[in-house]
Design a protein around this motif. Sequence first.
Motif, PDB file in Angstrom:
ATOM      1  N   GLN A  49       0.812  -1.222   0.000  1.00  0.00           N
ATOM      2  CA  GLN A  49       0.000   0.000   0.000  1.00  0.00           C
ATOM      3  C   GLN A  49       0.844   1.270   0.000  1.00  0.00           C
ATOM      4  O   GLN A  49       0.331   2.355  -0.237  1.00  0.00           O
ATOM      5  N   THR A  50       2.137   1.148   0.293  1.00  0.00           N
ATOM      6  CA  THR A  50       3.012   2.327   0.292  1.00  0.00           C
ATOM      7  C   THR A  50       3.447   2.715  -1.110  1.00  0.00           C
ATOM      8  O   THR A  50       4.203   3.667  -1.286  1.00  0.00           O
ATOM      9  N   LYS A  51       2.991   1.937  -2.099  1.00  0.00           N
ATOM     10  CA  LYS A  51       3.288   2.165  -3.518  1.00  0.00           C
ATOM     11  C   LYS A  51       4.766   1.971  -3.845  1.00  0.00           C
ATOM     12  O   LYS A  51       5.266   2.490  -4.838  1.00  0.00           O
ATOM     13  N   ARG A  52       5.447   1.239  -2.983  1.00  0.00           N
ATOM     14  CA  ARG A  52       6.804   0.822  -3.317  1.00  0.00           C
ATOM     15  C   ARG A  52       6.690  -0.519  -4.028  1.00  0.00           C
ATOM     16  O   ARG A  52       5.706  -1.238  -3.880  1.00  0.00           O
ATOM     17  N   THR A  53       7.688  -0.885  -4.788  1.00  0.00           N
ATOM     18  CA  THR A  53       7.642  -2.168  -5.479  1.00  0.00           C
ATOM     19  C   THR A  53       7.702  -3.270  -4.440  1.00  0.00           C
ATOM     20  O   THR A  53       8.731  -3.426  -3.777  1.00  0.00           O
ATOM     21  N   PRO A  54       6.644  -4.051  -4.259  1.00  0.00           N
ATOM     22  CA  PRO A  54       6.622  -5.018  -3.155  1.00  0.00           C
ATOM     23  C   PRO A  54       7.691  -6.092  -3.238  1.00  0.00           C
ATOM     24  O   PRO A  54       8.189  -6.537  -2.228  1.00  0.00           O
ATOM     25  N   GLU A  55       8.078  -6.482  -4.468  1.00  0.00           N
ATOM     26  CA  GLU A  55       9.054  -7.568  -4.572  1.00  0.00           C
ATOM     27  C   GLU A  55      10.437  -7.133  -4.105  1.00  0.00           C
ATOM     28  O   GLU A  55      11.277  -7.956  -3.790  1.00  0.00           O
ATOM     29  N   ASN A  56      10.683  -5.835  -4.068  1.00  0.00           N
ATOM     30  CA  ASN A  56      11.984  -5.355  -3.613  1.00  0.00           C
ATOM     31  C   ASN A  56      12.073  -5.246  -2.098  1.00  0.00           C
ATOM     32  O   ASN A  56      13.124  -4.973  -1.560  1.00  0.00           O
ATOM     33  N   VAL A  57      10.944  -5.406  -1.414  1.00  0.00           N
ATOM     34  CA  VAL A  57      10.939  -5.260   0.034  1.00  0.00           C
ATOM     35  C   VAL A  57      10.455  -6.544   0.696  1.00  0.00           C
ATOM     36  O   VAL A  57      11.212  -7.253   1.336  1.00  0.00           O
ATOM     37  N   LEU A  58       9.184  -6.829   0.537  1.00  0.00           N
ATOM     38  CA  LEU A  58       8.605  -8.022   1.153  1.00  0.00           C
ATOM     39  C   LEU A  58       7.488  -8.549   0.261  1.00  0.00           C
ATOM     40  O   LEU A  58       6.349  -8.098   0.356  1.00  0.00           O
ATOM     41  N   PRO A  59       7.770  -9.492  -0.609  1.00  0.00           N
ATOM     42  CA  PRO A  59       6.728 -10.019  -1.498  1.00  0.00           C
ATOM     43  C   PRO A  59       5.751 -10.920  -0.738  1.00  0.00           C
ATOM     44  O   PRO A  59       6.045 -11.401   0.350  1.00  0.00           O
ATOM     45  N   HIS A  60       4.602 -11.137  -1.332  1.00  0.00           N
ATOM     46  CA  HIS A  60       3.659 -12.103  -0.784  1.00  0.00           C
ATOM     47  C   HIS A  60       4.236 -13.506  -0.963  1.00  0.00           C
ATOM     48  O   HIS A  60       5.032 -13.753  -1.869  1.00  0.00           O
ATOM     49  N   ILE A  61       3.805 -14.405  -0.102  1.00  0.00           N
ATOM     50  CA  ILE A  61       4.308 -15.778  -0.175  1.00  0.00           C
ATOM     51  C   ILE A  61       3.948 -16.428  -1.505  1.00  0.00           C
ATOM     52  O   ILE A  61       4.747 -17.167  -2.084  1.00  0.00           O
ATOM     53  N   TYR A  62       2.746 -16.121  -2.007  1.00  0.00           N
ATOM     54  CA  TYR A  62       2.344 -16.736  -3.281  1.00  0.00           C
ATOM     55  C   TYR A  62       3.239 -16.264  -4.425  1.00  0.00           C
ATOM     56  O   TYR A  62       3.481 -16.991  -5.399  1.00  0.00           O
ATOM     57  N   GLN A  63       3.761 -15.032  -4.318  1.00  0.00           N
ATOM     58  CA  GLN A  63       4.671 -14.531  -5.347  1.00  0.00           C
ATOM     59  C   GLN A  63       5.998 -15.295  -5.327  1.00  0.00           C
ATOM     60  O   GLN A  63       6.584 -15.575  -6.381  1.00  0.00           O
ATOM     61  N   ILE A  64       6.459 -15.625  -4.122  1.00  0.00           N
ATOM     62  CA  ILE A  64       7.700 -16.399  -4.005  1.00  0.00           C
ATOM     63  C   ILE A  64       7.500 -17.799  -4.574  1.00  0.00           C
ATOM     64  O   ILE A  64       8.359 -18.329  -5.297  1.00  0.00           O
ATOM     65  N   ILE A  65       6.338 -18.400  -4.264  1.00  0.00           N
ATOM     66  CA  ILE A  65       6.038 -19.737  -4.790  1.00  0.00           C
ATOM     67  C   ILE A  65       5.941 -19.704  -6.310  1.00  0.00           C
ATOM     68  O   ILE A  65       6.438 -20.595  -7.006  1.00  0.00           O
ATOM     69  N   GLU A  66       5.302 -18.665  -6.846  1.00  0.00           N
ATOM     70  CA  GLU A  66       5.199 -18.523  -8.303  1.00  0.00           C
ATOM     71  C   GLU A  66       6.571 -18.423  -8.951  1.00  0.00           C
ATOM     72  O   GLU A  66       6.804 -18.962 -10.036  1.00  0.00           O
ATOM     73  N   SER A  67       7.498 -17.722  -8.280  1.00  0.00           N
ATOM     74  CA  SER A  67       8.838 -17.550  -8.843  1.00  0.00           C
ATOM     75  C   SER A  67       9.595 -18.872  -8.935  1.00  0.00           C
ATOM     76  O   SER A  67      10.477 -19.035  -9.781  1.00  0.00           O
ATOM     77  N   VAL A  68       9.234 -19.822  -8.051  1.00  0.00           N
ATOM     78  CA  VAL A  68       9.880 -21.142  -8.087  1.00  0.00           C
ATOM     79  C   VAL A  68       9.531 -21.861  -9.384  1.00  0.00           C
ATOM     80  O   VAL A  68      10.376 -22.546  -9.985  1.00  0.00           O
ATOM     81  N   PHE A  69       8.293 -21.706  -9.840  1.00  0.00           N
ATOM     82  CA  PHE A  69       7.826 -22.417 -11.034  1.00  0.00           C
ATOM     83  C   PHE A  69       7.893 -21.557 -12.294  1.00  0.00           C
ATOM     84  O   PHE A  69       7.538 -22.017 -13.384  1.00  0.00           O
TER      85      PHE A  69
END
Length: 270
Positions: free
Chosen positions: A35-55
Amino acid sequence: MKAIKKVLLSKQAVVFVWLLGLIGIWEIGATIIEQTKRTPENVLPHIYQIIESVFSSKLVSSSQTAFQLVMTSAGETLLRAGVGFLIGAACGFVLALLMNLSGVVEKVAFPYLMLIQMIPILGMAPIVLAVTKDINKSRIIIAAILTFYPVCTNTLAGFKSVEREKHELMYALAASKYEIYKKLMIPSCIPYFFTGLKISAPMAITASILVDTLQGGGGLGCMLSQSLKHAMSIYVFWQIVFFSAIIGIFSYYLMGLIERLVAPGRPKKR
């Protein structure tokens, strides 16, 4: 009611509740940062985003995806950690045996054990590298050193835990020193030996990753450092963090499994 209470208080239930709590806290933090409009992956991504990156099939280097890069680097780090762990465990057991056999050896060696344990890994790494002049050898030696102390001290405690009455019984049966160690001392110290292994196995892996970040030359720590500097996808960083945690926990339980195979008659801890 008793059955329900037993299930709720079981170890698996407690672990599951803690896991859900951590996931909840993580997701709340990721949502707030988003919500701070920072790029979330550069700070703290959601867990589902990390799982997606695995595949994900997206390449983060010239020819590898994030997951392939992490697995390749993990092979290098775990091989060095594994070799160092085996060397440290063997040396720790042998020194503990010698210290128990000879009070002179114990008095001479124990202060050096304490001294080695007090040296920070960040200070030890460059010294070992300067002596060996080889990155791979230095990392193996550091993993061995960190394994050596817990195994040696716990094994020595196991030797000294044998009751005096058992010693006297063996002497009464005219048992030789070899027979005393084979049938009494070594079997008695096995639980303590594996306690040292359970402590040192995750430490050896963590130390190998830490030294990778300091010295470069490949491995999980090197990839960790590069991903933090945005030289590649930040998801490489998060995959390494989760992989390191999982492999550290796995190494602990692996030592427990081997212990049950080696000493199947040992009573289970409650």
